[in-house]
Design a protein around this motif. Structure first.
Motif, PDB file in Angstrom:
ATOM      1  N   ALA A  23     -10.463 -34.470  35.524  1.00 43.94           N
ATOM      2  CA  ALA A  23     -11.301 -35.661  35.357  1.00 43.94           C
ATOM      3  C   ALA A  23     -10.619 -36.681  34.442  1.00 43.94           C
ATOM      4  O   ALA A  23     -10.695 -37.887  34.690  1.00 43.94           O
ATOM      5  CB  ALA A  23     -12.667 -35.268  34.797  1.00 43.94           C
ATOM      6  N   ALA A  24      -9.939 -36.216  33.411  1.00 36.22           N
ATOM      7  CA  ALA A  24      -9.223 -37.123  32.503  1.00 36.22           C
ATOM      8  C   ALA A  24      -8.140 -37.886  33.268  1.00 36.22           C
ATOM      9  O   ALA A  24      -7.942 -39.089  33.044  1.00 36.22           O
ATOM     10  CB  ALA A  24      -8.617 -36.340  31.339  1.00 36.22           C
ATOM     11  N   PHE A  25      -7.444 -37.218  34.188  1.00 33.58           N
ATOM     12  CA  PHE A  25      -6.428 -37.912  34.986  1.00 33.58           C
ATOM     13  C   PHE A  25      -7.060 -38.978  35.861  1.00 33.58           C
ATOM     14  O   PHE A  25      -6.539 -40.088  35.969  1.00 33.58           O
ATOM     15  CB  PHE A  25      -5.621 -36.915  35.822  1.00 33.58           C
ATOM     16  CG  PHE A  25      -4.337 -36.531  35.171  1.00 33.58           C
ATOM     17  CD1 PHE A  25      -3.175 -37.204  35.454  1.00 33.58           C
ATOM     18  CD2 PHE A  25      -4.318 -35.514  34.236  1.00 33.58           C
ATOM     19  CE1 PHE A  25      -1.982 -36.865  34.832  1.00 33.58           C
ATOM     20  CE2 PHE A  25      -3.140 -35.163  33.605  1.00 33.58           C
ATOM     21  CZ  PHE A  25      -1.967 -35.846  33.904  1.00 33.58           C
ATOM     22  N   TYR A  26      -8.177 -38.647  36.474  1.00 32.10           N
ATOM     23  CA  TYR A  26      -8.848 -39.627  37.324  1.00 32.10           C
ATOM     24  C   TYR A  26      -9.405 -40.787  36.508  1.00 32.10           C
ATOM     25  O   TYR A  26      -9.534 -41.897  37.024  1.00 32.10           O
ATOM     26  CB  TYR A  26      -9.943 -38.962  38.163  1.00 32.10           C
ATOM     27  CG  TYR A  26      -9.389 -38.360  39.429  1.00 32.10           C
ATOM     28  CD1 TYR A  26      -9.343 -39.093  40.606  1.00 32.10           C
ATOM     29  CD2 TYR A  26      -8.888 -37.071  39.456  1.00 32.10           C
ATOM     30  CE1 TYR A  26      -8.812 -38.566  41.778  1.00 32.10           C
ATOM     31  CE2 TYR A  26      -8.353 -36.525  40.612  1.00 32.10           C
ATOM     32  CZ  TYR A  26      -8.318 -37.278  41.769  1.00 32.10           C
ATOM     33  OH  TYR A  26      -7.781 -36.751  42.914  1.00 32.10           O
ATOM     34  N   ALA A  27      -9.719 -40.559  35.243  1.00 28.96           N
ATOM     35  CA  ALA A  27     -10.214 -41.620  34.365  1.00 28.96           C
ATOM     36  C   ALA A  27      -9.070 -42.452  33.785  1.00 28.96           C
ATOM     37  O   ALA A  27      -9.304 -43.478  33.158  1.00 28.96           O
ATOM     38  CB  ALA A  27     -11.050 -41.017  33.234  1.00 28.96           C
ATOM     39  N   GLY A  28      -7.832 -41.987  33.968  1.00 31.97           N
ATOM     40  CA  GLY A  28      -6.686 -42.764  33.532  1.00 31.97           C
ATOM     41  C   GLY A  28      -6.090 -42.390  32.191  1.00 31.97           C
ATOM     42  O   GLY A  28      -5.201 -43.081  31.696  1.00 31.97           O
ATOM     43  N   PHE A  29      -6.562 -41.311  31.580  1.00 26.74           N
ATOM     44  CA  PHE A  29      -5.995 -40.937  30.281  1.00 26.74           C
ATOM     45  C   PHE A  29      -5.588 -39.471  30.200  1.00 26.74           C
ATOM     46  O   PHE A  29      -5.516 -38.883  29.133  1.00 26.74           O
ATOM     47  CB  PHE A  29      -6.956 -41.296  29.135  1.00 26.74           C
ATOM     48  CG  PHE A  29      -8.308 -40.664  29.234  1.00 26.74           C
ATOM     49  CD1 PHE A  29      -8.564 -39.410  28.689  1.00 26.74           C
ATOM     50  CD2 PHE A  29      -9.344 -41.320  29.883  1.00 26.74           C
ATOM     51  CE1 PHE A  29      -9.816 -38.825  28.782  1.00 26.74           C
ATOM     52  CE2 PHE A  29     -10.608 -40.747  29.969  1.00 26.74           C
ATOM     53  CZ  PHE A  29     -10.830 -39.495  29.419  1.00 26.74           C
TER      54      PHE A  29
END
Length: 143
Positions: A23-29
């Motif tokens: 989820a962090a990757f999909y949120a950009g961080f």
């Protein structure tokens, strides 16, 4: 859907950190090291063939081990492949570290890992490929 290894709730909880890192990757961080560590520590579902071998899929000339963060994600994958809903599908629960360190290393061809590939947040770890220079030097000894 039958299974080779019971996937109990305590095992499913071993994917919570992995799902959070995805989820962090999909949120950009997202952090690549944190994602790899989370996968390494997660217990994931992998499909088995009828003869109890790990199912490896080929896509784009590359082999992939498909891993899933839950039995539900595995079921989505089976449906996406067009398999019968009332069929029997074998799976096993494995530690991500084992897939990375042992299983993909033993494959005859470079093999990556695809996680929840038919889900809403798929992610993949491509295989380690030799550098072009290494491949060239293997083909032309003495250069």
């Amino acid at each position: 859907m039958s299974n080779a290894t019971p996937f109990v709730p305590a095992v499913a909880d071993r994917c919570a950190v992995l799902r959070s890192e995805i989820a962090a990757f999909y949120a950009g961080f997202g952090q690549p090291e944190a994602l790899m560590a989370a996968f390494s520590d997660a217990v994931v579902v992998v499909a088995l063939t009828d003869d109890d071998r790990l199912l490896v899929s080929e896509f784009g000339g590359v082999d992939w081990v498909c891993a899933f963060t839950s039995v539900e994600e595995f079921a989505h994958y089976q449906v996406a492949r067009g398999v019968a809903l009332d069929g029997e599908y074998r799976y096993h629960a494995l530690l991500g570290r084992r897939i990375m360190d042992e299983i993909t290393a033993r494959c005859a061809r470079p093999t990556g890992i695809a996680i929840d590939i038919a889900g809403v947040a798929p992610i993949a770890f491509p295989p380690n490929l030799p550098d072009r220079e290494e491949v060239g030097s293997e083909r032309q000894p003495g250069r």
